[in-house]
Design a protein around this motif. Structure first.
Motif, short mmCIF file in Angstrom:
data_model
loop_
_atom_site.label_atom_id
_atom_site.label_comp_id
_atom_site.label_asym_id
_atom_site.label_seq_id
_atom_site.Cartn_x
_atom_site.Cartn_y
_atom_site.Cartn_z
N LYS A 36 0.71 -1.14 -0.02
CA LYS A 36 -0.12 -0.06 -0.18
C LYS A 36 0.89 1.17 -0.08
CE LYS A 36 -3.66 -2.47 2.47
NZ LYS A 36 -3.90 -3.06 3.67
N PHE A 37 2.29 1.11 0.00
CA PHE A 37 2.99 2.18 -0.04
C PHE A 37 2.96 2.90 -1.36
CE2 PHE A 37 6.45 0.76 3.23
CZ PHE A 37 5.59 0.81 4.33
N PRO A 38 3.19 4.21 -1.45
CA PRO A 38 3.04 4.91 -2.66
C PRO A 38 4.14 4.38 -3.71
CG PRO A 38 3.14 6.47 -0.77
CD PRO A 38 3.51 5.35 -0.27
N LEU A 45 11.95 3.08 0.38
CA LEU A 45 11.30 2.57 1.55
C LEU A 45 10.60 1.31 1.25
CD1 LEU A 45 10.80 3.00 4.37
CD2 LEU A 45 8.70 4.10 3.88
N THR A 46 10.17 1.00 0.41
CA THR A 46 9.34 -0.43 0.13
C THR A 46 10.38 -1.44 -0.08
OG1 THR A 46 7.45 0.76 -0.95
CG2 THR A 46 7.74 -1.63 -1.37
N VAL A 95 5.62 5.15 9.43
CA VAL A 95 4.63 5.89 10.22
C VAL A 95 4.72 7.43 10.07
CG1 VAL A 95 4.24 6.65 12.71
CG2 VAL A 95 4.78 3.96 12.02
N ASN A 96 6.07 8.04 10.10
CA ASN A 96 6.31 9.43 9.95
C ASN A 96 5.75 9.95 8.70
OD1 ASN A 96 7.05 9.77 12.46
ND2 ASN A 96 9.09 9.72 12.06
N GLU A 103 -0.36 2.24 15.28
CA GLU A 103 -0.98 0.93 16.23
C GLU A 103 -0.44 -0.38 15.36
OE1 GLU A 103 -3.60 3.18 15.34
OE2 GLU A 103 -3.52 3.89 17.37
N GLN A 104 -0.29 -0.33 14.15
CA GLN A 104 0.26 -1.30 13.32
C GLN A 104 1.73 -1.30 13.53
OE1 GLN A 104 -1.28 0.33 9.52
NE2 GLN A 104 -2.36 -1.77 9.17
N ALA A 105 2.36 -0.25 13.65
CA ALA A 105 3.88 -0.14 13.74
C ALA A 105 4.29 -0.52 14.88
CB ALA A 105 4.16 1.20 13.33
N ARG A 106 3.29 -0.25 15.82
CA ARG A 106 3.93 -0.37 17.26
C ARG A 106 3.76 -2.07 17.53
NH1 ARG A 106 0.53 4.02 20.76
NH2 ARG A 106 2.31 5.61 20.59
#
Length: 131
Positions: A36-38, A45-46, A95-96, A103-106
Motif C-alpha cells: 500500500k506504500f506509494p 522505503l518499500t 509511520v512518519n 498501532e500497526q507499527a507498534r
C-alpha cells in the motif's frame, strides 16, 4: 522469548526456531503492508523494509548452517540482529510518512523486540546451539 519449540522436541532446521517463525511471519506482514506504500517509494522505503525484514530470516538460516563454527554462527546471528533493528528504523519512517498507522507499527515493532531478544539470547549462549 524461547528460541526453541519445546524443551523435549529436537530442532532439525532453522524453521523449527520460534525466533525464525516470528521473523518470517512479521516479514510477510510487512510485505502486505508495503503493498500500500506509494509508487514513488518502490525503489526506496518499500524495497528497503522488505529486504531488511527478509534478511532477518535469511541470516538465521545461514547461522543455523554455520553452527560448526562458533564465530561464524555468532556473526550471522549478529547480521540477523542488525537487520531486525534496521527494519524497526524503516517502520518509523513508514509511520512518519503516514504509510502505516501507529498501532500497526507498534505491533510490528514489538514483535521485532521479541525477535531481537531471542537473537541476543542465542548470541550470548551459542554453546547450546553449536554442533
Amino acid at each position: 522469548m524461547e528460541t526453541d519449540l519445546k524443551k523435549n522436541q529436537c530442532l532439525t532446521s532453522h524453521e523449527d526456531l520460534i525466533v525464525y517463525q516470528k521473523a518470517f511471519d512479521v516479514a510477510m506482514k510487512i510485505f502486505e503492508l508495503s503493498k500500500k506504500f506509494p509508487i514513488e517509494e518502490r525503489y526506496s522505503l518499500t524495497d528497503q523494509i522488505r529486504r531488511s525484514s527478509r534478511s532477518v530470516c535469511a541470516n538465521l538460516a545461514e547461522a543455523w548452517r554455520k553452527r560448526r563454527y562458533k564465530a561464524a554462527f555468532i556473526a550471522k546471528l549478529s547480521d540477523s540482529e542488525a537487520e531486525a533493528a534496521e527494519t524497526q528504523v524503516w517502520l518509523k519512517f513508514a509511520v512518519n510518512c503516514h504509510y502505516v498507522n501507529i498501532e500497526q507499527a507498534r505491533e510490528l515493532y514489538s514483535i521485532y523486540n521479541q525477535i531481537l531478544s531471542g537473537l541476543v539470547k542465542m548470541i550470548n549462549h551459542p554453546e547450546q546451539w553449536l554442533l
